[in-house]
Design a protein around this motif. Structure first.
Motif, short mmCIF file in Angstrom:
data_model
loop_
_atom_site.label_atom_id
_atom_site.label_comp_id
_atom_site.label_asym_id
_atom_site.label_seq_id
_atom_site.Cartn_x
_atom_site.Cartn_y
_atom_site.Cartn_z
N GLU A 29 38.01 -36.23 -30.91
CA GLU A 29 39.04 -35.22 -30.82
C GLU A 29 39.52 -34.91 -32.24
O GLU A 29 39.66 -35.82 -33.06
CB GLU A 29 40.18 -35.82 -29.99
CG GLU A 29 41.33 -34.91 -29.75
CD GLU A 29 42.59 -35.71 -29.39
OE1 GLU A 29 43.65 -35.09 -29.32
OE2 GLU A 29 42.50 -36.95 -29.21
N ILE A 30 39.79 -33.65 -32.50
CA ILE A 30 40.38 -33.29 -33.78
C ILE A 30 41.90 -33.27 -33.59
O ILE A 30 42.41 -32.54 -32.76
CB ILE A 30 39.88 -31.91 -34.25
CG1 ILE A 30 38.37 -32.00 -34.54
CG2 ILE A 30 40.64 -31.44 -35.48
CD1 ILE A 30 37.69 -30.67 -34.66
N LYS A 31 42.58 -34.13 -34.34
CA LYS A 31 44.03 -34.21 -34.14
C LYS A 31 44.74 -33.14 -34.95
O LYS A 31 44.45 -33.00 -36.15
CB LYS A 31 44.53 -35.60 -34.53
CG LYS A 31 44.11 -36.65 -33.51
CD LYS A 31 44.02 -38.04 -34.11
CE LYS A 31 42.95 -38.86 -33.40
NZ LYS A 31 41.85 -39.29 -34.28
N VAL A 32 45.62 -32.43 -34.32
CA VAL A 32 46.34 -31.36 -35.02
C VAL A 32 47.72 -31.87 -35.41
O VAL A 32 48.45 -32.42 -34.60
CB VAL A 32 46.45 -30.10 -34.14
CG1 VAL A 32 47.23 -29.01 -34.87
CG2 VAL A 32 45.06 -29.60 -33.77
N VAL A 33 48.02 -31.70 -36.71
CA VAL A 33 49.29 -32.18 -37.25
C VAL A 33 50.14 -30.97 -37.58
O VAL A 33 49.68 -30.08 -38.31
CB VAL A 33 49.03 -33.00 -38.53
CG1 VAL A 33 50.32 -33.55 -39.08
CG2 VAL A 33 48.03 -34.11 -38.27
N GLY A 34 51.34 -30.91 -37.08
CA GLY A 34 52.20 -29.75 -37.31
C GLY A 34 53.35 -30.07 -38.25
O GLY A 34 53.52 -31.21 -38.71
N PHE A 35 54.17 -29.05 -38.51
CA PHE A 35 55.30 -29.18 -39.42
C PHE A 35 56.21 -30.35 -39.05
O PHE A 35 56.58 -31.17 -39.89
CB PHE A 35 56.08 -27.86 -39.42
CG PHE A 35 57.32 -27.88 -40.24
CD1 PHE A 35 57.25 -27.91 -41.62
CD2 PHE A 35 58.57 -27.91 -39.64
CE1 PHE A 35 58.40 -27.94 -42.39
CE2 PHE A 35 59.73 -27.94 -40.40
CZ PHE A 35 59.64 -27.95 -41.79
N ALA A 36 56.52 -30.46 -37.75
CA ALA A 36 57.47 -31.49 -37.31
C ALA A 36 56.94 -32.90 -37.54
O ALA A 36 57.72 -33.85 -37.66
CB ALA A 36 57.79 -31.28 -35.83
N ASP A 37 55.60 -33.04 -37.60
CA ASP A 37 55.02 -34.38 -37.78
C ASP A 37 55.11 -34.87 -39.22
O ASP A 37 54.85 -36.03 -39.51
CB ASP A 37 53.54 -34.38 -37.39
CG ASP A 37 53.34 -33.88 -35.96
OD1 ASP A 37 54.07 -34.36 -35.08
OD2 ASP A 37 52.47 -33.01 -35.75
N LEU A 38 55.40 -33.96 -40.16
CA LEU A 38 55.25 -34.31 -41.57
C LEU A 38 56.52 -34.77 -42.25
O LEU A 38 56.47 -35.38 -43.31
CB LEU A 38 54.67 -33.13 -42.35
CG LEU A 38 53.23 -32.75 -42.00
CD1 LEU A 38 52.77 -31.61 -42.89
CD2 LEU A 38 52.30 -33.94 -42.17
N GLY A 39 57.67 -34.44 -41.66
CA GLY A 39 58.91 -34.83 -42.31
C GLY A 39 59.12 -34.20 -43.66
O GLY A 39 59.65 -34.83 -44.58
N ILE A 40 58.66 -32.97 -43.82
CA ILE A 40 58.97 -32.27 -45.07
C ILE A 40 59.93 -31.14 -44.77
O ILE A 40 60.13 -30.77 -43.62
CB ILE A 40 57.72 -31.71 -45.79
CG1 ILE A 40 56.88 -30.87 -44.83
CG2 ILE A 40 56.93 -32.80 -46.44
CD1 ILE A 40 55.84 -30.06 -45.54
N ARG A 41 60.49 -30.60 -45.84
CA ARG A 41 61.47 -29.54 -45.67
C ARG A 41 60.78 -28.18 -45.69
O ARG A 41 59.74 -28.03 -46.34
CB ARG A 41 62.49 -29.62 -46.81
CG ARG A 41 63.21 -30.95 -46.89
CD ARG A 41 63.97 -31.07 -48.18
NE ARG A 41 63.07 -30.91 -49.33
CZ ARG A 41 63.49 -30.64 -50.55
NH1 ARG A 41 64.77 -30.47 -50.79
NH2 ARG A 41 62.64 -30.53 -51.53
N MET A 42 61.38 -27.22 -45.00
CA MET A 42 60.85 -25.86 -44.99
C MET A 42 60.65 -25.33 -46.41
O MET A 42 59.71 -24.61 -46.69
CB MET A 42 61.84 -24.92 -44.28
CG MET A 42 61.80 -25.01 -42.79
SD MET A 42 60.34 -24.20 -42.17
CE MET A 42 61.11 -22.76 -41.47
N CYS A 43 61.57 -25.72 -47.31
CA CYS A 43 61.51 -25.14 -48.65
C CYS A 43 60.48 -25.85 -49.52
O CYS A 43 60.38 -25.57 -50.70
CB CYS A 43 62.90 -25.17 -49.30
SG CYS A 43 63.58 -26.82 -49.39
#
Ligand SMILES: Cc1cc2nc3c(=O)[nH]c(=O)nc-3n(C[C@H](O)[C@H](O)[C@H](O)COP(=O)(O)OP(=O)(O)OC[C@H]3O[C@@H](n4cnc5c(N)ncnc54)[C@H](O)[C@@H]3O)c2cc1C
Lengths: 256, 349
Positions: free
Chosen positions: A197-211
């Motif tokens: 399976e190819i795991k998809v990592v999104g914004f919420a998984d990364l703990g970084i800020r929008m900016c």
């Protein structure tokens, strides 16, 4: 050294031979067949040829279609594949891209990050060095070969081929495939890749800020894009001349 | 201080810098006074010889700077011999970075030292040649200073201290104009892009010696320095061989010709792949960038990846195929057999 954890960054790029530019200078990416960036593929080949006891992950950042290059990477023999994808990442320049990738990589404890020396669509060669800074890793650019048993790396700089001790953790960028490499996925690789399976990592998984990511995290802004109308070079053709007069024409230029 | 515009969702507290990602230094304060000055990286070898591409870059810096031109050079005591030359090409203040235990190019160490220097002297822009060293170094500095970097600029203009950078993209089909909203603005420039300026002999400047710390040293085991005449990057005339060469003796002929006319010999990837020429002689995207006055291409088709490394003033092509892509950038295109014509040139030289 054994049991190293290696991340290979692969990028999906439009096939350069098939890209079209619209009349107003826009890049028509939509229907262009894409491919795995050739330099990223070289990085993957280095990781796979050195795999033995090491763990190799293929990682890409891009739209969902970029799963194709990860599928290919699994077929080539990568153990796992991750796609960093989300609309928050759109419009990232090299700094924002590197910072986003670093957020993901730093969660996963890699010893080595392999990249292509540059990607054929952007050609900037900036992401790997920036990644090294954000991760606090060493950097070895323009590598032509690595030896993970004796921990050495050979880099091709302008005036010299430099052999250095490889100090972990490190980012390495590759400029050519491993020597004598004709890696073709085997049938078993192909079958086992299908099951992964190819795991998809999104914004919420990364703990970084929008900016820190996407267009907001970018430090460069493209102000305008224009089509370059190729300067008509008036080529002087020397056709049908005999060898000796052709050679004299060259000597005339040499003597200037 | 926060750099987030109001739309940022995760740090309304305005306290971004307390959560900077690892490895990132506090950035330039945009409120502070930035100077109008431009800082140029003076690439040099361990003997203090300045890379030829630096001169054109200095010319450009002088032309667009509304303030002073700074240089930063890492070299031993020999570096002093370069001061007058560097001043004559427009440097006002040269930072001569000294550390007796550093002999080689140390990317992380140099990046740290330049980032520190930059915070101290606050240049509006930093310019670096896009040599292999420069391309490795520049993004390290950009990441440390959290600023924008534009690679391989072919045009640089300034509006006051604002730098307007243009670079070709997608195989040279389009040109993108890029700006950075932070200081220092950073750009790399491919060697040979800007012409060498006339030196102003006797022009004076200031040199400042500065020590620097070593960080994450790279331990170099060996470095193969090519023998003279094989340094294709600085050659004025290049004889370049491609797959259209059918006789191995042509390689030997090319080297003999090079010796007679003071040229160096380069090649396409196809010929390096064949093992007929060393990798170090390859021109192109995955090889070297060259900027000779005269480039004589024998049996080279002129693929985009090859042309990516070619900044020649004049190209003469020898190709059997009148429609070879290289002919569209050539100044003279000779339609004929590469091996035979090369042999004949050697006889005439
Ligand atoms: C990611 C990537 C990076 C690359 N990087 C580089 C790079 O850095 N440098 C590089 O050079 N290439 C690079 N390439 C390869 C490039 O695409 C071409 O394949 C290569 O440049 C072709 O070399 P060539 O012109 O010598 O050979 P060919 O394409 O085989 O062309 C040979 C030419 O010789 C002519 N010819 C044949 N016989 C004769 C004869 N008897 N007399 C005269 N002319 C004759 C033919 O008409 C033809 O034009 C790269 C490719 C990729 C995918």
């Amino acid at each position: 050294m054994s049991d190293l954890r290696i991340a290979v960054m692969v990028k999906q790029v439009p096939d350069p031979n098939l890209v079209e530019i619209s009349e107003d200078g826009r890049l028509m990416r939509e229907n262009v067949p894409s491919m795995i960036d050739p330099f990223g593929k070289m990085a993957l080949q280095h990781a796979i040829t050195n795999k033995c006891q090491h763990h190799v992950d293929a990682i890409s950042m891009g739209p969902m279609q970029a799963q194709d290059v990860l599928r290919k990477s699994l077929e080539f023999g990568a153990d796992d594949a991750y796609l960093i994808s989300g609309r928050e990442f759109a419009g990232a320049d090299t700094i924002a891209t590197a910072r986003t990738m670093a957020a993901f990589l730093s969660m996963r404890d890699y010893d080595l990050v392999f990249c292509g020396m540059q990607a054929t669509d952007g050609d900037t060669a900036q992401v790997p060095s920036e990644l090294a800074v954000f991760l606090g890793f060493n950097i070895y650019s323009y590598a032509t070969s690595i030896d993970l048993e004796n921990m050495t790396v050979t880099q091709s700089y302008e005036r010299a081929d430099v052999v250095s001790k490889l100090s972990l953790p490190a980012v390495i960028t590759f400029m050519r495939p491993p020597h004598g490499c004709v890696q073709i996925p085997s049938m078993t690789d192909y079958v086992s890749a299908l099951k992964k399976e190819i795991k998809v990592v999104g914004f919420a998984d990364l703990g970084i800020r929008m900016c820190d990511t996407g267009a907001k995290g970018s430090r460069t802004k493209v102000k305008s894009v224009s089509t370059i109308i190729p300067k008509k070079k008036s080529t002087e053709f020397i056709d049908g001349a005999d060898t000796v007069s052709a050679a004299s024409a060259i000597m005339k230029e040499v003597k200037g | 201080m926060s750099n987030c515009s109001g739309s940022c969702s995760t740090c309304e507290d305005g306290n971004c810098s307390s959560r900077l990602p690892p490895g990132m230094l506090a950035q330039y304060d945009l409120e502070q006074d930035v100077s109008d000055d431009i800082l140029v990286f003076i690439e040099s070898d361990s003997d203090g010889n300045v890379h030829p591409s630096v001169i054109g870059l200095l010319g450009k810096a002088r032309q667009i700077s509304s303030g002073r031109v700074f240089g930063v050079m890492f070299a031993g005591a020999e570096g002093r011999q370069q001061y007058d030359m560097l001043f004559s090409y427009g440097i006002d203040t040269l930072y001569h970075m000294r550390n007796p235990s550093v002999k080689d190019f140390q990317p992380l160490t140099f990046a740290e030292a330049i980032a520190d220097l930059s915070k101290r002297i606050t240049p509006a822009s930093i310019l670096i040649s896009a040599t292999p060293y420069g391309r490795e170094l520049a993004p390290l500095i950009a990441a440390k200073l959290d600023t924008g970097l534009t690679a391989d600029c072919t045009r640089l203009e300034a509006e006051g201290r604002r730098l307007i950078m243009s670079r070709p993209a997608l195989g040279g089909n389009i040109e993108a104009t890029i700006e950075t909203d932070r200081f220092p603005q950073m750009a790399t420039v491919r060697p040979g892009t800007f012409p060498d300026p006339e030196p102003e002999v006797g022009r004076k400047g200031t040199a400042i010696s500065r020590p620097y710390q070593i960080v994450s040293p790279k331990e170099i085991i060996s470095a193969d320095v090519p023998s003279p005449g094989t340094d294709i990057g600085s050659a004025k005339i290049l004889i370049s061989l491609g797959n259209g060469i059918r006789k191995r003796s042509s390689v030997e002929n090319a080297y003999r010709l090079a010796e007679r006319i003071g040229a160096s010999v380069s090649c396409s990837r196809a010929l390096a792949d064949k093992g007929w020429m060393p990798r170090s002689a390859q021109v192109g995207q995955s090889g070297k960038t060259v900027s000779p006055d005269l480039y004589i291409a024998f049996g080279i088709s002129g693929a985009v990846q090859h042309l990516a490394g070619l900044r020649a003033k004049r190209i003469i092509s020898v190709n059997r195929d009148r429609n070879a892509p290289i002919n569209s950038v050539a100044y003279k295109a000779i339609v004929g057999d590469a091996d035979a014509i090369l042999e004949s040139v050697l006889r005439q030289a």
